[in-house]
Design a protein around this motif. Structure first.
Motif, PDB file in Angstrom:
ATOM      1  N   GLY A   2       0.795  -1.211   0.000  1.00 12.66           N
ATOM      2  CA  GLY A   2       0.000   0.000   0.000  1.00 12.66           C
ATOM      3  C   GLY A   2       0.834   1.272   0.000  1.00 12.66           C
ATOM      4  O   GLY A   2       2.066   1.260  -0.091  1.00 12.66           O
ATOM      5  N   LYS A   3       0.128   2.400   0.155  1.00  6.84           N
ATOM      6  CA  LYS A   3       0.780   3.713   0.130  1.00  6.84           C
ATOM      7  C   LYS A   3       1.768   3.866   1.279  1.00  6.84           C
ATOM      8  O   LYS A   3       2.816   4.507   1.132  1.00  6.84           O
ATOM      9  CB  LYS A   3      -0.281   4.809   0.205  1.00  6.84           C
ATOM     10  CG  LYS A   3      -1.145   4.927  -1.040  1.00  6.84           C
ATOM     11  CD  LYS A   3      -2.158   6.060  -0.870  1.00  6.84           C
ATOM     12  CE  LYS A   3      -3.030   6.181  -2.115  1.00  6.84           C
ATOM     13  NZ  LYS A   3      -4.049   7.250  -1.959  1.00  6.84           N
ATOM     14  N   THR A   4       1.424   3.285   2.437  1.00  8.81           N
ATOM     15  CA  THR A   4       2.290   3.447   3.609  1.00  8.81           C
ATOM     16  C   THR A   4       3.685   2.886   3.342  1.00  8.81           C
ATOM     17  O   THR A   4       4.688   3.464   3.768  1.00  8.81           O
ATOM     18  CB  THR A   4       1.678   2.739   4.838  1.00  8.81           C
ATOM     19  OG1 THR A   4       0.303   3.079   4.939  1.00  8.81           O
ATOM     20  CG2 THR A   4       2.376   3.155   6.109  1.00  8.81           C
ATOM     21  N   TRP A   6       5.228   2.779   0.473  1.00  6.51           N
ATOM     22  CA  TRP A   6       5.960   3.678  -0.415  1.00  6.51           C
ATOM     23  C   TRP A   6       6.407   4.935   0.324  1.00  6.51           C
ATOM     24  O   TRP A   6       7.502   5.457   0.058  1.00  6.51           O
ATOM     25  CB  TRP A   6       5.108   4.037  -1.629  1.00  6.51           C
ATOM     26  CG  TRP A   6       4.865   2.852  -2.507  1.00  6.51           C
ATOM     27  CD1 TRP A   6       3.687   2.158  -2.668  1.00  6.51           C
ATOM     28  CD2 TRP A   6       5.834   2.175  -3.313  1.00  6.51           C
ATOM     29  NE1 TRP A   6       3.862   1.106  -3.525  1.00  6.51           N
ATOM     30  CE2 TRP A   6       5.166   1.090  -3.936  1.00  6.51           C
ATOM     31  CE3 TRP A   6       7.188   2.370  -3.573  1.00  6.51           C
ATOM     32  CZ2 TRP A   6       5.809   0.217  -4.805  1.00  6.51           C
ATOM     33  CZ3 TRP A   6       7.842   1.502  -4.432  1.00  6.51           C
ATOM     34  CH2 TRP A   6       7.158   0.441  -5.038  1.00  6.51           C
ATOM     35  N   PHE A   7       5.564   5.414   1.253  1.00 10.77           N
ATOM     36  CA  PHE A   7       5.990   6.537   2.095  1.00 10.77           C
ATOM     37  C   PHE A   7       7.218   6.151   2.923  1.00 10.77           C
ATOM     38  O   PHE A   7       8.185   6.915   3.034  1.00 10.77           O
ATOM     39  CB  PHE A   7       4.854   6.966   3.024  1.00 10.77           C
ATOM     40  CG  PHE A   7       3.794   7.797   2.353  1.00 10.77           C
ATOM     41  CD1 PHE A   7       4.129   8.944   1.651  1.00 10.77           C
ATOM     42  CD2 PHE A   7       2.458   7.437   2.431  1.00 10.77           C
ATOM     43  CE1 PHE A   7       3.152   9.719   1.022  1.00 10.77           C
ATOM     44  CE2 PHE A   7       1.477   8.202   1.817  1.00 10.77           C
ATOM     45  CZ  PHE A   7       1.822   9.342   1.107  1.00 10.77           C
ATOM     46  N   TYR A   8       7.175   4.961   3.505  1.00 13.82           N
ATOM     47  CA  TYR A   8       8.284   4.466   4.325  1.00 13.82           C
ATOM     48  C   TYR A   8       9.561   4.312   3.501  1.00 13.82           C
ATOM     49  O   TYR A   8      10.645   4.761   3.914  1.00 13.82           O
ATOM     50  CB  TYR A   8       7.900   3.127   4.950  1.00 13.82           C
ATOM     51  CG  TYR A   8       9.053   2.352   5.542  1.00 13.82           C
ATOM     52  CD1 TYR A   8       9.600   2.684   6.777  1.00 13.82           C
ATOM     53  CD2 TYR A   8       9.604   1.260   4.864  1.00 13.82           C
ATOM     54  CE1 TYR A   8      10.652   1.981   7.320  1.00 13.82           C
ATOM     55  CE2 TYR A   8      10.657   0.537   5.400  1.00 13.82           C
ATOM     56  CZ  TYR A   8      11.175   0.901   6.624  1.00 13.82           C
ATOM     57  OH  TYR A   8      12.221   0.196   7.159  1.00 13.82           O
ATOM     58  N   THR A   9       9.433   3.699   2.333  1.00 11.26           N
ATOM     59  CA  THR A   9      10.597   3.472   1.470  1.00 11.26           C
ATOM     60  C   THR A   9      11.199   4.789   0.998  1.00 11.26           C
ATOM     61  O   THR A   9      12.424   4.970   0.991  1.00 11.26           O
ATOM     62  CB  THR A   9      10.200   2.607   0.255  1.00 11.26           C
ATOM     63  OG1 THR A   9       9.642   1.373   0.716  1.00 11.26           O
ATOM     64  CG2 THR A   9      11.402   2.310  -0.620  1.00 11.26           C
ATOM     65  N   SER A  11      10.921   7.701   2.518  1.00 11.31           N
ATOM     66  CA  SER A  11      11.502   8.363   3.689  1.00 11.31           C
ATOM     67  C   SER A  11      12.859   7.776   4.038  1.00 11.31           C
ATOM     68  O   SER A  11      13.839   8.510   4.252  1.00 11.31           O
ATOM     69  CB  SER A  11      10.552   8.212   4.886  1.00 11.31           C
ATOM     70  OG  SER A  11      11.143   8.707   6.061  1.00 11.31           O
ATOM     71  N   LEU A 178       7.552  12.550   4.757  1.00 14.58           N
ATOM     72  CA  LEU A 178       7.104  11.291   4.157  1.00 14.58           C
ATOM     73  C   LEU A 178       6.823  10.228   5.219  1.00 14.58           C
ATOM     74  O   LEU A 178       5.989   9.338   5.019  1.00 14.58           O
ATOM     75  CB  LEU A 178       8.167  10.770   3.181  1.00 14.58           C
ATOM     76  CG  LEU A 178       8.260  11.465   1.827  1.00 14.58           C
ATOM     77  CD1 LEU A 178       9.467  10.959   1.048  1.00 14.58           C
ATOM     78  CD2 LEU A 178       6.986  11.243   1.016  1.00 14.58           C
ATOM     79  N   PRO A 181       2.877   9.673   7.689  1.00 14.07           N
ATOM     80  CA  PRO A 181       1.767   8.719   7.553  1.00 14.07           C
ATOM     81  C   PRO A 181       2.059   7.343   8.153  1.00 14.07           C
ATOM     82  O   PRO A 181       1.130   6.559   8.372  1.00 14.07           O
ATOM     83  CB  PRO A 181       1.587   8.608   6.018  1.00 14.07           C
ATOM     84  CG  PRO A 181       2.203   9.847   5.466  1.00 14.07           C
ATOM     85  CD  PRO A 181       3.334  10.171   6.372  1.00 14.07           C
TER      86      PRO A 181
END
Length: 400
Positions: A2-4, A6-9, A11, A178, A181
Protein backbone atom coordinates in the motif's frame (compact mmCIF):
# COMPACT_ATOMS: atom_id res chain seq x y z
CA UNK A 1 1.89 -3.12 -1.03
CA UNK A 2 0.00 0.00 0.00
CA UNK A 3 0.78 3.71 0.13
CA UNK A 4 2.29 3.45 3.61
CA UNK A 5 5.04 1.16 2.29
CA UNK A 6 5.96 3.68 -0.41
CA UNK A 7 5.99 6.54 2.09
CA UNK A 8 8.28 4.47 4.32
CA UNK A 9 10.60 3.47 1.47
CA UNK A 10 10.82 7.05 0.19
CA UNK A 11 11.50 8.36 3.69
CA UNK A 12 14.21 5.79 4.44
CA UNK A 13 15.87 6.28 1.02
CA UNK A 14 16.03 10.06 1.49
CA UNK A 15 17.41 9.62 5.00
CA UNK A 16 20.08 7.23 3.68
CA UNK A 17 21.00 9.67 0.90
CA UNK A 18 21.26 12.56 3.36
CA UNK A 19 23.54 10.45 5.57
CA UNK A 20 25.85 9.52 2.66
CA UNK A 21 26.07 13.15 1.50
CA UNK A 22 26.73 14.33 5.08
CA UNK A 23 29.50 11.79 5.74
CA UNK A 24 31.25 12.37 2.42
CA UNK A 25 31.01 16.16 2.72
CA UNK A 26 32.42 16.27 6.26
CA UNK A 27 35.20 13.79 5.41
CA UNK A 28 36.15 15.92 2.40
CA UNK A 29 36.10 19.15 4.44
CA UNK A 30 38.21 17.69 7.27
CA UNK A 31 40.80 16.45 4.79
CA UNK A 32 40.79 19.77 2.90
CA UNK A 33 41.24 21.80 6.10
CA UNK A 34 43.84 19.61 7.81
CA UNK A 35 45.51 17.93 4.82
CA UNK A 36 45.63 14.88 7.09
CA UNK A 37 44.25 11.49 6.11
CA UNK A 38 44.38 10.53 9.80
CA UNK A 39 41.99 13.33 10.82
CA UNK A 40 39.75 12.54 7.85
CA UNK A 41 39.64 8.87 8.87
CA UNK A 42 38.79 9.80 12.46
CA UNK A 43 35.28 10.95 11.53
CA UNK A 44 34.08 7.61 10.06
CA UNK A 45 35.70 5.84 13.03
CA UNK A 46 34.04 8.11 15.63
CA UNK A 47 30.74 7.81 13.77
CA UNK A 48 30.93 4.00 13.87
CA UNK A 49 31.78 4.01 17.60
CA UNK A 50 28.88 6.38 18.36
CA UNK A 51 26.42 4.24 16.40
CA UNK A 52 27.78 1.17 18.20
CA UNK A 53 27.08 2.84 21.56
CA UNK A 54 23.62 3.90 20.35
CA UNK A 55 22.89 0.29 19.35
CA UNK A 56 23.70 -0.82 22.91
CA UNK A 57 21.53 1.86 24.53
CA UNK A 58 18.54 1.87 22.14
CA UNK A 59 16.72 -1.21 23.64
CA UNK A 60 16.46 0.67 26.96
CA UNK A 61 15.11 3.76 25.18
CA UNK A 62 12.59 1.67 23.22
CA UNK A 63 11.08 0.27 26.41
CA UNK A 64 11.27 3.59 28.25
CA UNK A 65 9.83 5.90 25.58
CA UNK A 66 8.37 3.49 22.94
CA UNK A 67 9.16 3.40 19.20
CA UNK A 68 6.34 5.79 18.26
CA UNK A 69 7.65 8.62 20.45
CA UNK A 70 11.28 8.00 19.55
CA UNK A 71 10.64 8.11 15.80
CA UNK A 72 8.46 11.17 16.25
CA UNK A 73 11.00 13.25 18.19
CA UNK A 74 14.49 11.86 17.45
CA UNK A 75 14.46 12.86 13.73
CA UNK A 76 13.33 16.35 14.76
CA UNK A 77 16.14 16.56 17.32
CA UNK A 78 18.62 15.43 14.65
CA UNK A 79 17.22 18.01 12.21
CA UNK A 80 17.65 20.82 14.77
CA UNK A 81 21.26 19.69 15.35
CA UNK A 82 21.90 19.60 11.60
CA UNK A 83 20.47 23.09 11.09
CA UNK A 84 22.57 24.51 13.93
CA UNK A 85 25.62 22.68 12.59
CA UNK A 86 25.05 24.03 9.07
CA UNK A 87 24.40 27.63 10.12
CA UNK A 88 27.49 27.63 12.37
CA UNK A 89 29.64 25.51 10.08
CA UNK A 90 32.31 28.18 9.68
CA UNK A 91 32.83 28.18 13.46
CA UNK A 92 33.05 24.37 13.59
CA UNK A 93 35.57 24.37 10.75
CA UNK A 94 37.87 26.57 12.81
CA UNK A 95 37.54 24.52 16.02
CA UNK A 96 38.22 20.84 15.39
CA UNK A 97 37.27 19.79 18.96
CA UNK A 98 33.83 21.42 18.69
CA UNK A 99 33.47 19.90 15.21
CA UNK A 100 33.98 16.35 16.48
CA UNK A 101 31.74 17.06 19.49
CA UNK A 102 28.88 18.06 17.19
CA UNK A 103 29.52 15.05 14.95
CA UNK A 104 29.32 12.73 17.97
CA UNK A 105 25.84 14.03 18.90
CA UNK A 106 24.56 13.82 15.31
CA UNK A 107 25.97 10.29 14.89
CA UNK A 108 24.37 9.12 18.15
CA UNK A 109 20.89 10.18 17.04
CA UNK A 110 21.42 8.39 13.71
CA UNK A 111 22.42 5.26 15.60
CA UNK A 112 19.19 5.36 17.63
CA UNK A 113 16.99 5.85 14.56
CA UNK A 114 18.46 3.09 12.35
CA UNK A 115 17.31 -0.10 14.21
CA UNK A 116 13.87 1.44 14.80
CA UNK A 117 13.39 2.05 11.08
CA UNK A 118 14.59 -1.45 10.14
CA UNK A 119 11.99 -3.07 12.41
CA UNK A 120 9.00 -1.38 10.74
CA UNK A 121 8.79 -3.41 7.51
CA UNK A 122 6.67 -6.34 8.89
CA UNK A 123 4.07 -3.79 10.07
CA UNK A 124 3.64 -2.36 6.58
CA UNK A 125 3.02 -5.44 4.45
CA UNK A 126 1.56 -8.91 4.84
CA UNK A 127 3.91 -11.80 5.61
CA UNK A 128 3.60 -13.22 2.08
CA UNK A 129 4.71 -9.87 0.61
CA UNK A 130 7.87 -9.43 2.68
CA UNK A 131 10.26 -10.72 -0.01
CA UNK A 132 8.80 -8.35 -2.61
CA UNK A 133 8.85 -5.46 -0.12
CA UNK A 134 12.44 -6.10 0.99
CA UNK A 135 13.71 -6.47 -2.57
CA UNK A 136 11.89 -3.31 -3.72
CA UNK A 137 13.33 -1.33 -0.81
CA UNK A 138 16.76 -2.76 -1.64
CA UNK A 139 16.55 -1.45 -5.23
CA UNK A 140 15.94 2.08 -3.97
CA UNK A 141 18.80 1.77 -1.47
CA UNK A 142 21.24 0.66 -4.18
CA UNK A 143 20.20 3.54 -6.45
CA UNK A 144 20.63 5.97 -3.55
CA UNK A 145 24.11 4.60 -2.81
CA UNK A 146 25.19 4.90 -6.44
CA UNK A 147 23.92 8.50 -6.62
CA UNK A 148 25.35 9.48 -3.23
CA UNK A 149 28.81 8.01 -3.64
CA UNK A 150 29.11 8.99 -7.32
CA UNK A 151 28.11 12.66 -7.22
CA UNK A 152 28.75 14.02 -3.72
CA UNK A 153 32.46 14.63 -4.34
CA UNK A 154 31.69 16.56 -7.53
CA UNK A 155 28.91 18.58 -5.83
CA UNK A 156 31.21 19.60 -2.94
CA UNK A 157 33.60 21.13 -5.47
CA UNK A 158 30.84 22.73 -7.54
CA UNK A 159 28.50 24.26 -4.95
CA UNK A 160 30.51 24.14 -1.73
CA UNK A 161 30.15 22.27 1.53
CA UNK A 162 27.78 24.73 3.26
CA UNK A 163 25.17 24.61 0.49
CA UNK A 164 25.47 20.83 0.34
CA UNK A 165 24.89 20.59 4.11
CA UNK A 166 21.82 22.83 3.69
CA UNK A 167 20.59 20.44 1.01
CA UNK A 168 21.14 17.59 3.49
CA UNK A 169 18.86 19.38 5.99
CA UNK A 170 16.22 19.75 3.28
CA UNK A 171 16.38 16.01 2.54
CA UNK A 172 15.90 15.23 6.25
CA UNK A 173 12.82 17.50 6.33
CA UNK A 174 11.34 15.74 3.26
CA UNK A 175 12.17 12.36 4.81
CA UNK A 176 10.34 13.27 8.03
CA UNK A 177 7.27 14.54 6.13
CA UNK A 178 7.10 11.29 4.16
CA UNK A 179 7.36 9.31 7.41
CA UNK A 180 4.42 11.05 9.12
CA UNK A 181 1.77 8.72 7.55
CA UNK A 182 3.70 5.73 8.97
CA UNK A 183 3.65 6.96 12.59
CA UNK A 184 0.02 5.92 13.34
CA UNK A 185 0.99 2.28 12.68
CA UNK A 186 3.65 2.50 15.37
CA UNK A 187 1.14 4.01 17.80
CA UNK A 188 -1.02 0.90 17.34
CA UNK A 189 1.99 -1.23 18.34
CA UNK A 190 2.37 0.55 21.68
CA UNK A 191 3.76 -1.68 24.40
CA UNK A 192 3.88 -1.43 28.16
CA UNK A 193 6.82 0.50 29.55
CA UNK A 194 9.32 -1.38 31.68
CA UNK A 195 11.05 -0.27 34.81
CA UNK A 196 13.82 -2.91 34.70
CA UNK A 197 16.38 -1.36 32.36
CA UNK A 198 18.70 -4.37 32.60
CA UNK A 199 16.01 -6.64 31.11
CA UNK A 200 15.43 -4.10 28.33
CA UNK A 201 19.14 -4.12 27.57
CA UNK A 202 19.25 -7.94 27.43
CA UNK A 203 16.02 -8.54 25.45
CA UNK A 204 17.48 -8.51 21.93
CA UNK A 205 20.46 -10.64 22.95
CA UNK A 206 18.16 -13.12 24.74
CA UNK A 207 15.98 -13.56 21.65
CA UNK A 208 19.07 -14.17 19.50
CA UNK A 209 20.46 -16.73 21.93
CA UNK A 210 17.23 -18.67 22.54
CA UNK A 211 15.87 -18.74 18.97
CA UNK A 212 17.97 -21.24 17.00
CA UNK A 213 17.11 -19.78 13.59
CA UNK A 214 17.89 -16.20 14.64
CA UNK A 215 21.11 -17.38 16.29
CA UNK A 216 22.16 -19.10 13.05
CA UNK A 217 21.35 -15.99 10.99
CA UNK A 218 23.30 -13.81 13.42
CA UNK A 219 26.35 -16.05 13.19
CA UNK A 220 26.10 -15.94 9.39
CA UNK A 221 25.84 -12.15 9.49
CA UNK A 222 29.01 -11.89 11.57
CA UNK A 223 30.90 -14.18 9.16
CA UNK A 224 29.58 -12.27 6.15
CA UNK A 225 30.55 -8.93 7.69
CA UNK A 226 34.07 -10.25 8.15
CA UNK A 227 34.06 -11.39 4.51
CA UNK A 228 32.48 -8.11 3.37
CA UNK A 229 35.40 -6.10 4.74
CA UNK A 230 37.51 -7.35 1.81
CA UNK A 231 35.59 -4.89 -0.39
CA UNK A 232 36.86 -1.75 1.34
CA UNK A 233 38.24 0.78 -1.12
CA UNK A 234 41.94 0.33 -0.34
CA UNK A 235 41.87 -3.44 -0.97
CA UNK A 236 39.92 -3.09 -4.23
CA UNK A 237 42.28 -0.36 -5.41
CA UNK A 238 45.30 -2.52 -4.62
CA UNK A 239 43.74 -5.47 -6.48
CA UNK A 240 42.99 -3.32 -9.54
CA UNK A 241 46.45 -1.77 -9.76
CA UNK A 242 48.64 -4.74 -8.78
CA UNK A 243 46.67 -7.86 -9.80
CA UNK A 244 44.64 -6.58 -12.76
CA UNK A 245 47.39 -4.15 -13.86
CA UNK A 246 44.93 -1.38 -14.63
CA UNK A 247 44.72 2.32 -13.73
CA UNK A 248 42.70 3.76 -10.85
CA UNK A 249 39.77 4.34 -13.25
CA UNK A 250 39.04 0.64 -13.12
CA UNK A 251 38.47 0.97 -9.37
CA UNK A 252 35.37 3.03 -10.24
CA UNK A 253 34.36 0.55 -12.96
CA UNK A 254 34.49 -2.34 -10.46
CA UNK A 255 32.26 -0.48 -7.98
CA UNK A 256 29.83 0.57 -10.71
CA UNK A 257 29.64 -3.02 -11.97
CA UNK A 258 28.76 -4.34 -8.51
CA UNK A 259 26.06 -1.74 -7.89
CA UNK A 260 24.60 -2.42 -11.35
CA UNK A 261 24.42 -6.11 -10.47
CA UNK A 262 22.84 -5.27 -7.10
CA UNK A 263 20.04 -3.32 -8.81
CA UNK A 264 19.49 -6.19 -11.25
CA UNK A 265 19.42 -8.55 -8.27
CA UNK A 266 16.80 -6.44 -6.50
CA UNK A 267 14.63 -6.45 -9.62
CA UNK A 268 14.97 -10.24 -9.98
CA UNK A 269 14.13 -10.78 -6.30
CA UNK A 270 11.02 -8.61 -6.66
CA UNK A 271 10.04 -10.40 -9.89
CA UNK A 272 10.40 -13.90 -8.40
CA UNK A 273 9.23 -12.91 -4.91
CA UNK A 274 6.47 -15.55 -4.80
CA UNK A 275 8.94 -18.38 -5.45
CA UNK A 276 11.52 -16.99 -3.03
CA UNK A 277 8.87 -16.53 -0.31
CA UNK A 278 8.02 -20.25 -0.45
CA UNK A 279 11.66 -21.42 -0.10
CA UNK A 280 13.49 -18.71 1.82
CA UNK A 281 16.20 -20.97 3.25
CA UNK A 282 16.87 -22.60 -0.12
CA UNK A 283 17.30 -19.25 -1.88
CA UNK A 284 19.42 -17.89 0.97
CA UNK A 285 21.72 -20.94 0.77
CA UNK A 286 21.87 -20.84 -3.04
CA UNK A 287 22.55 -17.10 -3.19
CA UNK A 288 25.27 -17.39 -0.54
CA UNK A 289 26.94 -20.33 -2.32
CA UNK A 290 26.93 -18.61 -5.74
CA UNK A 291 28.28 -15.40 -4.21
CA UNK A 292 31.09 -17.36 -2.51
CA UNK A 293 32.07 -19.13 -5.74
CA UNK A 294 32.05 -15.84 -7.70
CA UNK A 295 34.24 -14.16 -5.05
CA UNK A 296 36.75 -17.00 -5.21
CA UNK A 297 36.79 -16.79 -9.03
CA UNK A 298 37.27 -13.02 -8.74
CA UNK A 299 40.28 -13.62 -6.47
CA UNK A 300 41.88 -16.05 -8.94
CA UNK A 301 41.15 -13.96 -12.04
CA UNK A 302 43.60 -11.62 -13.81
CA UNK A 303 41.40 -10.44 -16.70
CA UNK A 304 39.85 -6.96 -16.16
CA UNK A 305 36.74 -7.56 -18.29
CA UNK A 306 36.06 -10.85 -16.49
CA UNK A 307 36.42 -9.08 -13.14
CA UNK A 308 33.66 -6.64 -14.21
CA UNK A 309 31.42 -9.51 -15.32
CA UNK A 310 31.95 -11.38 -12.04
CA UNK A 311 31.08 -8.23 -10.05
CA UNK A 312 27.86 -7.81 -12.02
CA UNK A 313 26.95 -11.46 -11.36
CA UNK A 314 27.74 -11.08 -7.64
CA UNK A 315 25.01 -8.45 -7.29
CA UNK A 316 21.98 -10.72 -7.95
CA UNK A 317 23.47 -13.56 -5.86
CA UNK A 318 24.09 -11.28 -2.89
CA UNK A 319 20.73 -9.51 -3.17
CA UNK A 320 18.72 -12.74 -3.28
CA UNK A 321 20.66 -14.05 -0.29
CA UNK A 322 20.25 -10.78 1.61
CA UNK A 323 16.52 -10.41 0.88
CA UNK A 324 15.86 -14.02 1.92
CA UNK A 325 17.91 -13.60 5.09
CA UNK A 326 16.15 -10.34 6.02
CA UNK A 327 12.74 -11.93 5.47
CA UNK A 328 13.57 -14.97 7.61
CA UNK A 329 14.75 -12.69 10.42
CA UNK A 330 11.58 -10.57 10.19
CA UNK A 331 9.25 -13.60 10.23
CA UNK A 332 11.15 -15.55 12.93
CA UNK A 333 11.27 -12.61 15.38
CA UNK A 334 8.21 -11.33 17.29
CA UNK A 335 7.37 -7.80 16.09
CA UNK A 336 7.72 -6.35 19.60
CA UNK A 337 11.33 -7.61 19.81
CA UNK A 338 12.44 -6.86 16.25
CA UNK A 339 13.94 -3.41 16.88
CA UNK A 340 15.93 -4.80 19.85
CA UNK A 341 17.19 -7.73 17.76
CA UNK A 342 18.23 -5.29 15.02
CA UNK A 343 20.04 -3.22 17.67
CA UNK A 344 21.97 -6.30 18.83
CA UNK A 345 22.68 -7.22 15.19
CA UNK A 346 23.97 -3.72 14.56
CA UNK A 347 26.36 -3.95 17.50
CA UNK A 348 27.73 -7.30 16.35
CA UNK A 349 28.01 -6.09 12.75
CA UNK A 350 29.89 -2.94 13.77
CA UNK A 351 32.33 -4.84 15.98
CA UNK A 352 32.99 -7.63 13.47
CA UNK A 353 33.33 -5.23 10.53
CA UNK A 354 35.58 -2.84 12.47
CA UNK A 355 37.95 -5.56 13.68
CA UNK A 356 38.04 -7.35 10.34
CA UNK A 357 38.95 -4.15 8.46
CA UNK A 358 42.09 -3.86 10.59
CA UNK A 359 43.09 -7.50 10.01
CA UNK A 360 42.21 -7.39 6.31
CA UNK A 361 44.61 -4.44 5.84
CA UNK A 362 47.36 -6.37 7.62
CA UNK A 363 46.73 -9.53 5.55
CA UNK A 364 46.70 -7.52 2.30
CA UNK A 365 50.03 -5.90 3.15
CA UNK A 366 51.53 -9.29 4.02
CA UNK A 367 50.06 -11.66 1.44
CA UNK A 368 48.49 -9.39 -1.19
CA UNK A 369 44.93 -8.34 -2.16
CA UNK A 370 44.30 -11.55 -4.15
CA UNK A 371 44.73 -13.68 -1.01
CA UNK A 372 42.32 -11.39 0.89
CA UNK A 373 39.54 -11.96 -1.68
CA UNK A 374 40.20 -15.69 -1.64
CA UNK A 375 39.89 -15.69 2.14
CA UNK A 376 36.67 -13.66 1.93
CA UNK A 377 35.19 -16.13 -0.54
CA UNK A 378 36.01 -19.03 1.77
CA UNK A 379 34.30 -17.24 4.68
CA UNK A 380 31.13 -16.82 2.60
CA UNK A 381 31.43 -20.49 1.58
CA UNK A 382 31.26 -21.39 5.29
CA UNK A 383 28.10 -19.28 5.58
CA UNK A 384 26.52 -21.04 2.61
CA UNK A 385 27.37 -24.41 4.20
CA UNK A 386 25.54 -23.33 7.38
CA UNK A 387 22.53 -22.22 5.31
CA UNK A 388 22.50 -25.54 3.38
CA UNK A 389 22.57 -27.49 6.66
CA UNK A 390 19.71 -25.38 8.04
CA UNK A 391 17.69 -26.01 4.86
CA UNK A 392 18.31 -29.78 5.04
CA UNK A 393 17.25 -29.85 8.70
CA UNK A 394 14.09 -27.89 7.90
CA UNK A 395 13.28 -30.28 5.06
CA UNK A 396 13.89 -33.26 7.34
CA UNK A 397 11.56 -31.85 10.03
CA UNK A 398 8.86 -31.21 7.41
CA UNK A 399 9.09 -34.83 6.22
CA UNK A 400 8.54 -36.24 9.73
Amino acid sequence: MGKTFWFYTGSKSLLMLSDIVFVMTITFVIYQDTQSATYAALFPLIRTLCQLLAGLISPVLIDRFQAYRLLKWLPLARLVMMILFTTQFHFFQQHIVWLFGALILISMTGGFISPLLQAIMPMLVQANQLVQANSTASIFQQIVQIAGYSFTGILVLWIGSTYLLAFTCLMIVCSYLLFLPVLPLLQEENTTQRTNQLNSFKDGWTVIWKNKMIRTLTFMDVCENIAGSVWIGAITLAFVTHDLNRSEDWWGFINAAYYTGAIIGGLLAAWFSRFIQKQLLLFMATGSFIYAVLTILFAMNSLPWLALLLCILMGPAYQIRDVSQQTILQTATPTRDLSKVYSAHYVLSSVSAGLSIFFVGFIADTFGARFVYLLGGLFVLVCSGIAILAFMMQKKRAAV
